[in-house]
Design a protein around this motif. Sequence first.
Motif, short mmCIF file in Angstrom:
data_model
loop_
_atom_site.label_atom_id
_atom_site.label_comp_id
_atom_site.label_asym_id
_atom_site.label_seq_id
_atom_site.Cartn_x
_atom_site.Cartn_y
_atom_site.Cartn_z
N GLY A 1 6.94 11.87 -16.61
CA GLY A 1 7.19 11.60 -15.23
C GLY A 1 7.25 12.35 -14.94
N CYS A 2 7.61 12.46 -13.27
CA CYS A 2 8.04 13.82 -12.47
C CYS A 2 8.68 13.41 -11.48
CB CYS A 2 6.16 14.67 -12.31
SG CYS A 2 6.65 16.32 -11.20
N GLU A 3 9.84 14.47 -10.80
CA GLU A 3 10.31 14.36 -9.98
C GLU A 3 10.28 14.71 -8.80
OE1 GLU A 3 15.54 15.34 -8.62
OE2 GLU A 3 14.65 15.45 -10.18
N LEU A 4 10.23 14.24 -7.98
CA LEU A 4 10.25 14.50 -6.76
C LEU A 4 11.06 15.64 -5.88
CD1 LEU A 4 8.18 10.98 -5.13
CD2 LEU A 4 7.09 13.20 -6.19
N LYS A 5 10.95 16.79 -5.99
CA LYS A 5 11.97 17.54 -6.23
C LYS A 5 12.59 17.77 -4.69
CE LYS A 5 12.58 19.71 -10.33
NZ LYS A 5 12.57 21.28 -11.40
N GLY A 6 12.99 17.65 -4.02
CA GLY A 6 13.52 17.97 -2.69
C GLY A 6 13.30 16.18 -1.58
N VAL A 7 13.25 15.64 -2.56
CA VAL A 7 12.98 14.18 -1.70
C VAL A 7 14.25 13.42 -1.94
CG1 VAL A 7 11.58 12.56 -1.48
CG2 VAL A 7 10.87 14.54 -0.95
N THR A 8 14.50 12.86 -1.73
CA THR A 8 15.70 11.71 -1.74
C THR A 8 16.10 9.97 -0.91
OG1 THR A 8 17.43 12.85 -0.83
CG2 THR A 8 17.66 12.96 -3.18
N CYS A 9 16.70 9.37 -1.05
CA CYS A 9 16.32 8.48 -0.67
C CYS A 9 17.86 7.34 -0.29
CB CYS A 9 15.37 7.30 -1.24
SG CYS A 9 16.12 6.32 -2.83
N ILE A 10 17.50 6.91 0.16
CA ILE A 10 19.11 6.26 0.51
C ILE A 10 19.55 4.51 0.05
CG2 ILE A 10 21.59 5.15 1.76
CD1 ILE A 10 20.80 8.53 1.40
N ASN A 11 20.41 3.97 -1.09
CA ASN A 11 20.60 3.34 -1.25
C ASN A 11 21.58 1.98 -0.49
OD1 ASN A 11 21.57 0.40 -2.79
ND2 ASN A 11 21.87 1.42 -4.45
N PRO A 12 20.59 1.07 0.48
CA PRO A 12 21.42 0.38 1.10
C PRO A 12 22.31 -0.13 1.01
CG PRO A 12 19.39 -0.86 0.63
CD PRO A 12 18.77 0.16 -0.33
N VAL A 13 22.65 -0.89 0.14
CA VAL A 13 24.09 -1.62 -0.09
C VAL A 13 25.47 -0.21 -0.07
CG1 VAL A 13 23.24 -3.34 -1.01
CG2 VAL A 13 24.01 -1.28 -2.51
N ASN A 14 25.28 0.64 -0.84
CA ASN A 14 26.40 1.64 -0.66
C ASN A 14 26.55 3.37 0.23
OD1 ASN A 14 24.85 3.10 -2.49
ND2 ASN A 14 25.92 2.50 -4.49
N GLY A 15 25.64 3.36 0.46
CA GLY A 15 24.49 4.45 1.51
C GLY A 15 24.43 5.92 0.69
N LYS A 16 24.45 5.50 -1.16
CA LYS A 16 24.81 6.67 -1.82
C LYS A 16 22.80 7.37 -2.30
CE LYS A 16 28.28 5.57 -5.27
NZ LYS A 16 28.12 6.13 -7.16
N GLU A 17 22.95 9.06 -2.16
CA GLU A 17 22.16 9.59 -2.87
C GLU A 17 21.05 9.13 -3.44
OE1 GLU A 17 20.53 13.21 -0.83
OE2 GLU A 17 21.75 13.03 1.12
N VAL A 18 19.69 9.34 -3.50
CA VAL A 18 19.09 8.40 -4.84
C VAL A 18 17.84 9.13 -5.35
CG1 VAL A 18 17.81 6.64 -6.20
CG2 VAL A 18 19.69 6.35 -4.79
N ARG A 19 17.37 10.18 -6.27
CA ARG A 19 16.66 10.70 -7.29
C ARG A 19 15.11 9.96 -7.16
NH1 ARG A 19 18.87 13.92 -12.43
NH2 ARG A 19 16.86 14.87 -12.10
N MET A 20 14.26 10.84 -6.93
CA MET A 20 13.00 10.00 -6.51
C MET A 20 11.68 10.89 -7.52
SD MET A 20 12.85 8.41 -2.83
CE MET A 20 11.09 8.10 -2.51
#
Length: 809
Positions: A305-324
Amino acid sequence: MTTPYNHSEIEKKWQAYWDKNQTFKTDVWDFSKPKYYVLDMFPYPSGVGLHAGHPEGYTATDIVSRMKRMQGYNVLHPMGYDSFGLPAEQYAVTTGNHPNGFTEENIKTFSKQLKELGFDYDWSKMVATSDPSFYKWTQWIFKKLYEKGYAKYIDMPVNWCEELGTVLSNDEVIDGKSERGGYPVIRKNMKQWVIDQPAFAEELLEGLNEIDWPESTKEIQRNWIGKSTGVEVEFEIVGGGKFSIFTTCIETIYGITFMVLAPDGKIVEGLLDRVENIDEVKSYIEETKKKNDMDRTELNKGKSGCELKGVTCINPVNGKEVRMFIGDFVLASYGTGAVMAVPSHDQRDFEYAIAHNIEMIQVIDGPGVDVSKQALEKHDYLGKGFKLINSEEFTGMTVEDAKEAITVKLENMGIAKRCVNYHFREWIFARQRYWGEPVPVVHTEDGKIHVLDDDELPLILPELEDYKGKNGKAPLENATEWKQYDHNGIKGIRETSTMPGSAGSSWYYFRYIDPDNDKEFADQELIKHWMPVDLYVGGPEHAVGHLMYSRIWNRFLYNEGLSPVKEPFKKLVHQGMILGENGIKMGKRFPEFVVNPSDVVREYGADTLRLYEMFMGPLEVSKPWSSQGVEGARRFINRVWNFFTDSEKINDSAKANLTKLYHQTVKKVTNDFEKLAFNTAISQMMIFVNAVYKEGSCPKEYAEGIIKMLSCITPHVGEEIWASLGYEDTIAFEPWPTYDENECKEDTIEIGVQVCGKVRGKVVLGVNEDKDSALAKAKAADGVAPFIEGKTIVKEIYVPGKIVNIVVK
């Protein structure tokens, strides 16, 4: 003395008789008898001809067909050819000759070999999928599928081989290269004709409950369809954008620590301008495109796999940023092209997180749980009362309660919906090859698709000067005049892809019923009478190919009121493989162990081959060939021949001694034939033949009965002995022998005699023997007396038909 059995002379005689008298031609309009439709999976007519495995399944259906005919059924037992195939195309490319001539010669060879084996096929109903009169209706059904929205022309990722100039299926790609030629294969988006399989998923699953198929095959189909019920949730990307994931484990949403997207999907394509490690990401995407779906999923044991560095998303149930991340095990063509990763509760995610140094959050707990070394997966916690932790207001709830409560919360937020997903996807319904059914559509000048009118069918393959595709294009691109379309004011270019080899076999079972009909694919009154197929025999390797496709086409026709049945094949049986004498599959690797059935027929006779293959063991299991076994089968035929053609031995002198065994034999053979347990039926007939030899004679009534039953397995010798018994007509329509249940019952039974619980001897008792008599005989039995002499009998137990137990001290 009888004359020796000359198999060559007798087999040719009866094959000529059946052919001249059209003995097995079925009047499909005769509705006065009950029908029985028995079918073999039709073969591809290869230039090599029959191999030893072919006659096994064919003999099985032949036996049942012949028995059913004798039982008063109107039997349909046809044969045909799945005659579009790659070998014929390769021949055309190599020689420049049209593949039809090559195919027709192979069909003649195959048919000749089948006739030499004495099968009771109705040859007047033979079909070949490459015959225009047949594929006219393949094209017509495709047209109906298109008109109803099931056949589509869409952009989709495919395995493309530039050198071969064609799309390849997953099983035609090995380690990123074509199986044929070893050429590089890449993933690319192309316009493709597909059949929407998932649209039939629920009906296919429901239909599996209605048919008598091997449970293993039904389970393979269920798994291939891969129904899963869950929730689709929308995630916001930081900086703009959205994507969705599908999960069956919504209870673990608080444990998400990263997301994985399909490297070759549209989501990633839209994020590339934000990615900080663009070179690394692009390199990974290119590597992914070289792999087929199978390598990326079922065969994927890695954690790449390979991280998309600089790109994250939000977990809608707790508002935490999540790595992609991107990972090749996620397919753009399946589901949403993105998955949520919960390493504490999914083993693949657990291993991926360790490999990429990603945090883990446990959200489900129960007695003895430790997620430090491996994930606690859903099969470990569902239905066990486990509870949520680290899940805000849902902490403390059972998994089952939380699953529903979290779903409701997300639905109320307007970012989730309950839905059903299926593992199987669109069936790619086009090949960039010549030797296949032309797709009956035109790409018009204004960019639309025009489907041909019925009176323009069949759209026949044109003859070409060159059958090889050029510059990555289909061979039909070479047909410059043919592909130009101008009809009734509509202008355009014909589709130059052809249908896959599985097209004709998806509906051929209808055409056998009415093969010469030029008005419809089969008369509706006829198929209402004859469908479904009562017995279908073929290999298990077709479980998710032909057997799935034919169910889809039949279900479509049923929904359109064109098939009378929901399922085409009522009972399915898979024959096992016949291995070489070395116990390994016959093939090029060990040519010295390959058995040519024609050699066996020439030396021992077709009846010997048929008898031997049915006596090898249960039909469904794989069995090694044995030359000694073949010789043994021939000896048994000689034994039957020598006794039953000797008129002096056919009399009633031993009738009383044979009556019980004869009725038992008829009963067992009848029941075993119904169950396709031919090896045990043959064993029973051998027992009867041994008995008549011992008696020295056999009543004519019993001789006729045994020959009728044996004729289903060995039809040539059966016919000849029948004639020697004084009959002029074929045995094929003689009534099946009957048995009297009362005559089958044993008068005596052998049971064990125990002394203090240990078997010390055996005794033969009458079925209705009284206790006093039974105990007296038991005490006198060999081996019992020494254990009771001089001892006190404490208790005597007699269970009729089961046991005698004498307790002493």
